[in-house]
Design a protein around this motif. Sequence first.
Motif, PDB file in Angstrom:
ATOM      1  N   VAL A  16       0.938  -1.182  -0.031  1.00  0.00           N
ATOM      2  CA  VAL A  16       0.013  -0.008  -0.148  1.00  0.00           C
ATOM      3  C   VAL A  16       0.875   1.216   0.041  1.00  0.00           C
ATOM      4  O   VAL A  16       1.864   1.208   0.899  1.00  0.00           O
ATOM      5  N   GLY A  17       0.572   2.184  -0.865  1.00  0.00           N
ATOM      6  CA  GLY A  17       1.410   3.408  -0.920  1.00  0.00           C
ATOM      7  C   GLY A  17       2.439   3.116  -1.674  1.00  0.00           C
ATOM      8  O   GLY A  17       3.434   4.434  -1.772  1.00  0.00           O
ATOM      9  N   CYS A  18       2.781   2.472  -2.474  1.00  0.00           N
ATOM     10  CA  CYS A  18       3.897   1.864  -3.404  1.00  0.00           C
ATOM     11  C   CYS A  18       3.907   3.063  -4.453  1.00  0.00           C
ATOM     12  O   CYS A  18       3.048   3.358  -5.052  1.00  0.00           O
ATOM     13  N   ARG A  19       5.304   3.551  -4.557  1.00  0.00           N
ATOM     14  CA  ARG A  19       5.192   4.677  -5.641  1.00  0.00           C
ATOM     15  C   ARG A  19       5.665   4.269  -7.016  1.00  0.00           C
ATOM     16  O   ARG A  19       6.035   3.133  -7.001  1.00  0.00           O
ATOM     17  N   LEU A  20       5.583   4.757  -7.997  1.00  0.00           N
ATOM     18  CA  LEU A  20       5.738   4.398  -9.310  1.00  0.00           C
ATOM     19  C   LEU A  20       6.766   5.141 -10.168  1.00  0.00           C
ATOM     20  O   LEU A  20       6.702   6.470 -10.252  1.00  0.00           O
ATOM     21  N   LEU A  21       7.837   4.383 -10.573  1.00  0.00           N
ATOM     22  CA  LEU A  21       8.827   5.220 -11.635  1.00  0.00           C
ATOM     23  C   LEU A  21       8.901   4.225 -12.845  1.00  0.00           C
ATOM     24  O   LEU A  21       9.043   3.165 -12.717  1.00  0.00           O
ATOM     25  N   VAL A  22       8.625   4.935 -14.050  1.00  0.00           N
ATOM     26  CA  VAL A  22       8.618   4.217 -15.339  1.00  0.00           C
ATOM     27  C   VAL A  22      10.087   4.831 -15.879  1.00  0.00           C
ATOM     28  O   VAL A  22      10.287   5.734 -15.886  1.00  0.00           O
ATOM     29  N   ALA A  23      10.415   3.697 -16.787  1.00  0.00           N
ATOM     30  CA  ALA A  23      11.697   4.087 -17.337  1.00  0.00           C
ATOM     31  C   ALA A  23      11.532   3.507 -18.896  1.00  0.00           C
ATOM     32  O   ALA A  23      11.406   2.425 -19.054  1.00  0.00           O
ATOM     33  N   SER A  24      11.284   4.385 -19.702  1.00  0.00           N
ATOM     34  CA  SER A  24      11.142   4.096 -21.400  1.00  0.00           C
ATOM     35  C   SER A  24      11.541   4.975 -22.174  1.00  0.00           C
ATOM     36  O   SER A  24      11.260   6.349 -21.758  1.00  0.00           O
ATOM     37  N   THR A  25      12.212   4.954 -23.116  1.00  0.00           N
ATOM     38  CA  THR A  25      12.729   5.686 -24.145  1.00  0.00           C
ATOM     39  C   THR A  25      11.724   6.105 -25.084  1.00  0.00           C
ATOM     40  O   THR A  25      11.468   7.441 -25.597  1.00  0.00           O
ATOM     41  N   LYS A  26      10.817   5.281 -25.774  1.00  0.00           N
ATOM     42  CA  LYS A  26      10.005   5.625 -26.854  1.00  0.00           C
ATOM     43  C   LYS A  26       8.741   5.164 -26.458  1.00  0.00           C
ATOM     44  O   LYS A  26       7.765   5.112 -27.268  1.00  0.00           O
ATOM     45  N   ASP A  34      -2.294  -1.437  -9.987  1.00  0.00           N
ATOM     46  CA  ASP A  34      -3.130  -0.932  -8.746  1.00  0.00           C
ATOM     47  C   ASP A  34      -2.403  -0.260  -7.870  1.00  0.00           C
ATOM     48  O   ASP A  34      -2.567  -0.211  -6.701  1.00  0.00           O
ATOM     49  N   LEU A  35      -1.815   0.967  -8.392  1.00  0.00           N
ATOM     50  CA  LEU A  35      -1.248   1.744  -7.788  1.00  0.00           C
ATOM     51  C   LEU A  35      -1.890   3.125  -7.739  1.00  0.00           C
ATOM     52  O   LEU A  35      -2.508   3.608  -8.658  1.00  0.00           O
ATOM     53  N   ALA A  36      -2.092   4.009  -6.629  1.00  0.00           N
ATOM     54  CA  ALA A  36      -2.573   5.284  -6.491  1.00  0.00           C
ATOM     55  C   ALA A  36      -1.573   6.289  -7.238  1.00  0.00           C
ATOM     56  O   ALA A  36      -2.195   7.422  -7.699  1.00  0.00           O
ATOM     57  N   ASP A  37      -0.194   5.963  -7.067  1.00  0.00           N
ATOM     58  CA  ASP A  37       0.724   7.054  -7.718  1.00  0.00           C
ATOM     59  C   ASP A  37       0.601   7.160  -9.216  1.00  0.00           C
ATOM     60  O   ASP A  37       0.844   5.906  -9.752  1.00  0.00           O
ATOM     61  N   PRO A  38       0.146   8.164  -9.717  1.00  0.00           N
ATOM     62  CA  PRO A  38       0.482   8.308 -11.459  1.00  0.00           C
ATOM     63  C   PRO A  38       1.825   8.151 -11.877  1.00  0.00           C
ATOM     64  O   PRO A  38       1.852   7.600 -13.355  1.00  0.00           O
ATOM     65  N   GLY A  39       2.807   8.369 -11.029  1.00  0.00           N
ATOM     66  CA  GLY A  39       4.256   7.980 -11.570  1.00  0.00           C
ATOM     67  C   GLY A  39       4.729   8.867 -12.339  1.00  0.00           C
ATOM     68  O   GLY A  39       4.074   9.801 -12.880  1.00  0.00           O
ATOM     69  N   SER A  40       5.923   8.846 -12.904  1.00  0.00           N
ATOM     70  CA  SER A  40       6.627   9.780 -14.028  1.00  0.00           C
ATOM     71  C   SER A  40       7.409   8.664 -14.693  1.00  0.00           C
ATOM     72  O   SER A  40       7.970   7.772 -14.353  1.00  0.00           O
ATOM     73  N   ASN A  41       7.969   9.253 -15.888  1.00  0.00           N
ATOM     74  CA  ASN A  41       8.840   8.273 -16.537  1.00  0.00           C
ATOM     75  C   ASN A  41      10.032   9.110 -16.644  1.00  0.00           C
ATOM     76  O   ASN A  41      10.103  10.250 -17.075  1.00  0.00           O
ATOM     77  N   ILE A  42      10.932   8.493 -16.349  1.00  0.00           N
ATOM     78  CA  ILE A  42      12.532   8.755 -16.756  1.00  0.00           C
ATOM     79  C   ILE A  42      12.954   8.277 -17.865  1.00  0.00           C
ATOM     80  O   ILE A  42      12.941   7.195 -18.266  1.00  0.00           O
ATOM     81  N   ASN A  43      13.187   9.388 -18.903  1.00  0.00           N
ATOM     82  CA  ASN A  43      13.584   9.220 -20.298  1.00  0.00           C
ATOM     83  C   ASN A  43      15.057   9.633 -20.188  1.00  0.00           C
ATOM     84  O   ASN A  43      15.319  10.961 -20.593  1.00  0.00           O
ATOM     85  N   ALA A  44      15.860   8.855 -20.154  1.00  0.00           N
ATOM     86  CA  ALA A  44      17.398   9.111 -19.959  1.00  0.00           C
ATOM     87  C   ALA A  44      18.228   8.268 -21.007  1.00  0.00           C
ATOM     88  O   ALA A  44      19.390   7.750 -20.481  1.00  0.00           O
ATOM     89  N   ALA A  45      17.596   8.085 -22.009  1.00  0.00           N
ATOM     90  CA  ALA A  45      18.451   7.309 -23.062  1.00  0.00           C
ATOM     91  C   ALA A  45      18.436   5.833 -22.666  1.00  0.00           C
ATOM     92  O   ALA A  45      17.840   5.330 -21.857  1.00  0.00           O
ATOM     93  N   CYS A  46      19.685   5.121 -22.743  1.00  0.00           N
ATOM     94  CA  CYS A  46      19.802   4.160 -22.520  1.00  0.00           C
ATOM     95  C   CYS A  46      20.139   3.878 -20.983  1.00  0.00           C
ATOM     96  O   CYS A  46      20.400   2.610 -20.371  1.00  0.00           O
ATOM     97  N   ALA A  47      20.256   4.684 -20.101  1.00  0.00           N
ATOM     98  CA  ALA A  47      20.478   4.884 -18.662  1.00  0.00           C
ATOM     99  C   ALA A  47      19.203   4.885 -18.042  1.00  0.00           C
ATOM    100  O   ALA A  47      19.172   5.243 -16.896  1.00  0.00           O
ATOM    101  N   SER A  48      18.168   4.939 -18.633  1.00  0.00           N
ATOM    102  CA  SER A  48      16.784   5.122 -17.888  1.00  0.00           C
ATOM    103  C   SER A  48      16.508   4.347 -16.805  1.00  0.00           C
ATOM    104  O   SER A  48      16.338   4.672 -15.574  1.00  0.00           O
ATOM    105  N   SER A  49      16.774   3.113 -17.216  1.00  0.00           N
ATOM    106  CA  SER A  49      16.273   2.234 -15.735  1.00  0.00           C
ATOM    107  C   SER A  49      17.192   2.567 -14.509  1.00  0.00           C
ATOM    108  O   SER A  49      16.734   2.352 -13.500  1.00  0.00           O
ATOM    109  N   SER A  50      18.554   2.416 -14.637  1.00  0.00           N
ATOM    110  CA  SER A  50      19.214   2.636 -13.778  1.00  0.00           C
ATOM    111  C   SER A  50      19.173   4.083 -12.967  1.00  0.00           C
ATOM    112  O   SER A  50      19.331   4.040 -11.627  1.00  0.00           O
TER     113      SER A  50
END
Length: 373
Positions: free
Chosen positions: A77-87, A121-137
């Motif tokens: 419960v309360g888990c935050r969301l970060l997405v990592a995708s370039t395209k 099933d997350l309440a946090d809408p999240g944000s996308n990290i778009n940092a080319a091929c280093a996005s995930s890390s």
Amino acid sequence: MVLTRAVPVTALGENLAGLWQGLLREESGIAPLTHFDCGNYLSGLGGAIAGLQAPPGGSRLDPLLERVAVQLGPLPVGCRLLVASTKGEIDRLETVGRQRTLFPRGVLFEPLLAKIARRFDLADPGSNINAACASSSIALARGAAQIAAGQAEAVLIYSADILSEFVFSGFSALQALSPEPSRPFDRQRQGLTLGEAGVALLLMSEACARTAGETVLAYVAGWGVANDAHHVTAPARDGSGLIRASRLALCKAALAAEQIAAINAHGTGTVYNDAMELTAFGEIFGDSLPPMHGVKGSLGHCLGAAGGVEIAIAARALQEQTIPATCGCLDPEEATRGRVMNSSQSISGDYLLCTNSGFGGINSAVILQRGAQ
């Protein structure tokens, strides 16, 4: 903070156990591509996930998200969301471009974030990290920083990029694709092979993990991010950005370089990126370069998802005290002899350095610590 769950879906395996076993068997998920015509490009190869078909009006990211989500299970419960995708849903953009129809709102990142949040099933809408091929890390570093600062107790990092003709044509135009499967750190390397992946990584505070009864896969000991500000696509030859990112990670973890047991390198198989990494590691480790490997000769380069998959592999490598083969490295560069192998290597130690580098001069480094045995 701790890594408690890791679910990668790649061309070589639908989960971490399957991926790990495939790597230990020195297998490759790279094969001729069939879902678009490669006749005009420098390569016809890629690390495509089997059976990944777009639903009507949708994207190949949709079934990929489902494959990851069904394995991940319920989140705190309360888990935050970060997405990592370039395209993101780039295949949908290709379709409307060819059909000359209206630009669909769904190819923008805001609707994609909402779709991912709903599926987990997350309440946090999240944000996308778009940092080319280093996005995930970089997303993982940001999540770890949020937990360290008391801003979150749990953070889900979901990383995904798919093979698309749009991206494939771009790398071909840059003369970056290899006509054969990529050969990281090999003297005869000719370029990279593209791949695709989806991966979920769950970070938690130690207290939250303990309360939830979660298994600790690894500790996130340190992280660093730096930009060499050198070129839009080419890395700085002196490795300055990667050196700084790695030293920031070592400082954050309060470690000396000699305490690193192994390196999971970016290892694209391009002439200049591999050379840059070796220059950087030579500066950081001197004559004491630890055992090193890269997995892109087995999986292809999965763009924004690459670092997430490699962090999942690194956590398993620390558990098993083994790093997989660097597939395709048959004639290693002199600087890597005895350190990069075309077969699995035993390692001894508690810390592993993962590095990623991307277009725009971005560099990231994450240090994982082995979980309690």
